[in-house]
Enzyme design. Structure first.
Site, mmCIF file in Angstrom:
data_model
loop_
_atom_site.group_PDB
_atom_site.id
_atom_site.type_symbol
_atom_site.label_atom_id
_atom_site.label_comp_id
_atom_site.label_asym_id
_atom_site.label_seq_id
_atom_site.Cartn_x
_atom_site.Cartn_y
_atom_site.Cartn_z
ATOM 1 N NE ARG A 1 -3.133 -3.617 -1.324
ATOM 2 C CZ ARG A 1 -2.615 -4.369 -0.354
ATOM 3 N NH1 ARG A 1 -1.313 -4.547 -0.266
ATOM 4 N NH2 ARG A 1 -3.409 -4.941 0.548
ATOM 5 C CG HIS B 1 -4.875 0.499 -3.904
ATOM 6 N ND1 HIS B 1 -4.205 0.427 -2.699
ATOM 7 C CD2 HIS B 1 -5.918 -0.369 -3.785
ATOM 8 C CE1 HIS B 1 -4.811 -0.420 -1.900
ATOM 9 N NE2 HIS B 1 -5.848 -0.929 -2.540
ATOM 10 C CG HIS C 1 -6.210 -8.560 1.821
ATOM 11 N ND1 HIS C 1 -6.419 -9.068 0.551
ATOM 12 C CD2 HIS C 1 -6.030 -7.224 1.645
ATOM 13 C CE1 HIS C 1 -6.381 -8.077 -0.328
ATOM 14 N NE2 HIS C 1 -6.140 -6.960 0.311
ATOM 15 N NE ARG D 1 -3.508 -2.182 2.926
ATOM 16 C CZ ARG D 1 -3.224 -3.258 3.638
ATOM 17 N NH1 ARG D 1 -2.032 -3.352 4.227
ATOM 18 N NH2 ARG D 1 -4.104 -4.231 3.788
ATOM 19 C CE1 TYR E 1 -6.565 -7.680 -6.469
ATOM 20 C CE2 TYR E 1 -6.766 -8.528 -4.245
ATOM 21 C CZ TYR E 1 -6.555 -7.486 -5.104
ATOM 22 O OH TYR E 1 -6.337 -6.221 -4.618
ATOM 23 C CE LYS F 1 -6.224 -0.715 4.997
ATOM 24 N NZ LYS F 1 -7.557 -1.054 4.457
#
Length: 280
Positions: free
Chosen positions: A232, A229, A255, A138, A264, A162
């Site tokens: 990514r 992104h 994730h 990210r 995906y 995150k």
């Protein structure tokens, strides 16, 4: 307690909990919208009906995904104020986000990746582009990385995702070559991996990183506008195309939920076509 006071206390608590500066910046923007609509009133005076009316009016000109962001902030803020005892009843408890259709993330094909790759003009641009694409990081994660975080022996780096969660990501040989060239030509003593092109030399901001990827994109001569992104998404899609298990991709992307990575699988045109050809 006034809405502005609630925000100040909420902001401080969430920083301690590890919310990223980018998330808090976006939440601050959402709070300013609340204050613009309601004024800086006592937070206990805001009712469920007030919030619904605010969201109905906002929903007239917002996409469902943007409205969902607004609702998530409101629920988070009022849940916190209720749990902290500043309000007796949570007026946002039953607010629901709009249902979203499944969107397939935009990505570049392996052929399209070559166009911006060829239009990088400096070791910095090459290193930055290859790092985004080969790690799948990210933009906020890349902005935090320091030179000393890079392990050239294993072509890997520990990034802070995150919630300040650490994970190890990897970069390819092409990326390693350009990173070394970029770092060798630098004359500054800044610890950060990517620094500004002009003086005063300092860490590249998220906006600057985004600008450089866009600058490369504008030279590429393809109809798609490239942003970090999207690189990514391309990283994840190409892993799926090459047969990588979703749980490995989930780990590399950082994730929390497997459902986030599962999207995906829908992008894997080559892999699905190979199975179709094999079994039909």
């Amino acid at each position: 307690m006034l809405l502005s006071e609630a925000w100040d206390k909420y902001h401080s608590d969430k920083r301690i909990e590890g919310y990223s500066s980018l998330t808090l910046k976006m939440y601050g923007f959402q709070c300013n919208l609340l204050k613009r609509y309601f004024g800086d009133i006592r937070i206990c005076d805001i009712t469920t009906e007030n919030l619904k009316q605010y969201l109905v009016e906002a929903g007239e000109h917002l996409k469902p995904s943007s409205l969902g962001h607004r609702i998530r902030f409101i629920r988070s803020l009022f849940k916190w104020t209720h749990e902290e005892g500043y309000i007796l009843k949570n007026p946002a408890a039953k607010l629901k986000e709009p249902k979203l259709g499944k969107r397939i993330p935009k990505f570049l094909t392996k052929h399209e990746i070559e166009h911006p790759r060829e239009r990088c003009h400096t070791p910095m641009e090459n290193a930055l582009f290859e790092f985004f694409y080969s790690t799948g990081c990210r933009i906020g994660e890349v902005a935090k990385i320091n030179r000393d975080d890079i392990n050239f022996t294993g072509n890997s780096v520990i990034v802070h995702g995150k919630g300040d969660k650490e994970r190890e990501v990897y970069f390819n040989i092409r990326c390693a070559i350009w990173l070394k060239r970029y770092l060798e030509e630098r004359e500054d003593n800044q610890p950060c991996l990517f620094v500004t092109e002009r003086k005063p030399i300092r860490r590249m901001s998220i906006d600057t990183l985004r600008h450089i990827v866009k600058r490369i994109s504008n030279r590429a001569g393809i109809k798609k506008t490239i942003h970090p992104h999207q690189l990514r998404h391309s990283f994840a899609t190409h892993l799926v195309d090459n047969g990588a298990p979703l749980e490995i991709i989930q780990s590399l992307l950082g994730h929390e939920k497997s459902e986030t990575t599962r999207i995906y699988a829908h992008l894997s045109g080559k892999l699905r076509h190979d199975f179709y050809s094999k079994y039909f």
